[in-house]
Design an enzyme around this catalytic site. Structure first.
Site, PDB file in Angstrom:
ATOM      1  N   HIS A  92       0.834  -1.196   0.000  1.00 46.77           N
ATOM      2  CA  HIS A  92       0.000   0.000   0.000  1.00 46.77           C
ATOM      3  C   HIS A  92       0.871   1.249   0.000  1.00 46.77           C
ATOM      4  O   HIS A  92       1.794   1.363   0.810  1.00 46.77           O
ATOM      5  CB  HIS A  92      -0.906  -0.004   1.232  1.00 46.77           C
ATOM      6  CG  HIS A  92      -1.689   1.266   1.431  1.00 46.77           C
ATOM      7  ND1 HIS A  92      -1.613   2.012   2.594  1.00 46.77           N
ATOM      8  CD2 HIS A  92      -2.539   1.933   0.609  1.00 46.77           C
ATOM      9  CE1 HIS A  92      -2.401   3.069   2.483  1.00 46.77           C
ATOM     10  NE2 HIS A  92      -2.977   3.049   1.290  1.00 46.77           N
ATOM     11  N   SER A  93       0.630   2.163  -0.921  1.00 47.93           N
ATOM     12  CA  SER A  93       1.247   3.486  -0.935  1.00 47.93           C
ATOM     13  C   SER A  93       2.784   3.395  -0.951  1.00 47.93           C
ATOM     14  O   SER A  93       3.356   2.829  -1.881  1.00 47.93           O
ATOM     15  CB  SER A  93       0.724   4.280   0.272  1.00 47.93           C
ATOM     16  OG  SER A  93       0.962   5.657   0.117  1.00 47.93           O
ATOM     17  N   TYR A  94       3.455   3.920   0.066  1.00 45.59           N
ATOM     18  CA  TYR A  94       4.914   3.845   0.147  1.00 45.59           C
ATOM     19  C   TYR A  94       5.434   2.428  -0.046  1.00 45.59           C
ATOM     20  O   TYR A  94       6.502   2.199  -0.643  1.00 45.59           O
ATOM     21  CB  TYR A  94       5.376   4.405   1.499  1.00 45.59           C
ATOM     22  CG  TYR A  94       6.667   3.808   2.018  1.00 45.59           C
ATOM     23  CD1 TYR A  94       7.893   4.152   1.438  1.00 45.59           C
ATOM     24  CD2 TYR A  94       6.668   2.884   3.071  1.00 45.59           C
ATOM     25  CE1 TYR A  94       9.079   3.587   1.902  1.00 45.59           C
ATOM     26  CE2 TYR A  94       7.836   2.328   3.535  1.00 45.59           C
ATOM     27  CZ  TYR A  94       9.053   2.675   2.946  1.00 45.59           C
ATOM     28  OH  TYR A  94      10.221   2.109   3.397  1.00 45.59           O
ATOM     29  N   ALA A  95       4.685   1.437   0.421  1.00 41.68           N
ATOM     30  CA  ALA A  95       5.160   0.053   0.408  1.00 41.68           C
ATOM     31  C   ALA A  95       5.244  -0.545  -0.985  1.00 41.68           C
ATOM     32  O   ALA A  95       5.735  -1.664  -1.142  1.00 41.68           O
ATOM     33  CB  ALA A  95       4.291  -0.833   1.301  1.00 41.68           C
ATOM     34  N   HIS A 236      -7.767   6.685  -0.340  1.00 38.29           N
ATOM     35  CA  HIS A 236      -6.430   6.099  -0.377  1.00 38.29           C
ATOM     36  C   HIS A 236      -6.244   4.916   0.571  1.00 38.29           C
ATOM     37  O   HIS A 236      -5.296   4.154   0.412  1.00 38.29           O
ATOM     38  CB  HIS A 236      -5.412   7.197  -0.037  1.00 38.29           C
ATOM     39  CG  HIS A 236      -3.987   6.778  -0.136  1.00 38.29           C
ATOM     40  ND1 HIS A 236      -3.411   6.331  -1.305  1.00 38.29           N
ATOM     41  CD2 HIS A 236      -2.995   6.731   0.805  1.00 38.29           C
ATOM     42  CE1 HIS A 236      -2.138   6.042  -1.099  1.00 38.29           C
ATOM     43  NE2 HIS A 236      -1.857   6.270   0.174  1.00 38.29           N
TER      44      HIS A 236
END
Length: 255
Positions: A92-95, A236
């Protein structure tokens, strides 16, 4: 949207199921998948919600020494210690950076482990790019200023309303978020793009409201070959705001 966990599955059965390894984005922890994990298990699969070093219940480990490789090792550690096969890596997102690095390492060691990469409104890096590479200059400056308040150790969490969350969900996430290690913000990820690109890849685009810092990634996955793009009309944090729809997308990756 909160399912009930299935009955305990024996070790002998686990080899035939898909293992979802769920990696949260910035400021979050394994806790953010609590509505997703039981739904995946109820569908006959297993799910592991990793918490990265320095956040969530591991916030006491926050330090200026945490780097992207630290978080990659966190995820590799779970996969190796649990002896997982048939893995769907979900970032998710940054990951998105983290699961890309994990996949690259696993493909070097054992190309049969990873089945699919899923980027949930996430960074889809090119070699050498960092979390900050596609951010607007004003976003980078704002986060640098925010990190300076902690001596350059961490970026404080934003209000969860920026993720499209409201009411009880917003309050819950605001209460659980922890500062994000700043050492991962500008660090570029080196990996073999040709190797990782051979894996099936899905991008889950959260469209309502769309998070501005993911805008360039949305364009990228539609312009480059090899991507399956699925839209969910939520914010998000779909694991919180629309877990049923997210799980449907995750199950579709192995159907």
């Amino acid at each position: 949207n909160k399912g009930k966990p299935s009955a305990t599955v024996g070790v002998g059965d686990r080899a035939s199921m898909t293992n979802y390894v769920l990696v949260h984005g910035a400021w979050h922890g394994g806790w953010c998948w609590s509505r997703v994990v039981p739904l995946l298990r109820n569908a006959g699969h297993e799910a592991y919600a990793v918490t990265l070093t320095g956040v969530g219940e591991r916030a006491h480990l926050l330090s200026r020494d945490i780097r992207l490789k630290t978080h990659i090792q966190d995820v590799l550690g779970v996969i190796r210690s649990e002896e997982l096969q048939d893995v769907v890596l979900v970032g998710h997102s940054y990951a998105g950076l983290v699961i890309t690095g994990v996949a690259d390492r696993l493909l070097q060691e054992n190309g049969d482990i990873v089945r699919h990469l899923v980027y949930v409104d996430a960074v889809t890096p090119h070699p050498g790019e960092s979390w900050s590479s596609q951010h607007a200059s004003e976003v980078i400056e704002e986060r640098l200023r925010a990190a300076q308040q902690s001596g350059g150790i961490a970026i404080p969490p934003p209000d969860a309303s920026v993720f499209g969350l409201e009411n009880a969900d917003r309050i819950w996430v605001n209460r659980r978020q922890t500062p994000q290690p700043f050492g991962v913000y500008h660090e570029g990820l080196e990996f073999d793009d040709a190797r990782v690109s051979r894996l099936p890849r899905t991008f889950i685009d959260c469209t309502s409201p769309p998070l501005a810092t993911i805008a360039e990634m949305r364009k990228r996955v539609r312009a480059e070959p090899g991507w399956r793009v699925v839209e969910i009309p939520t914010g998000h944090d779909p694991m919180i705001s629309s877990p049923g729809d997210l799980v449907e997308c995750l199950l579709g990756c192995v159907s």
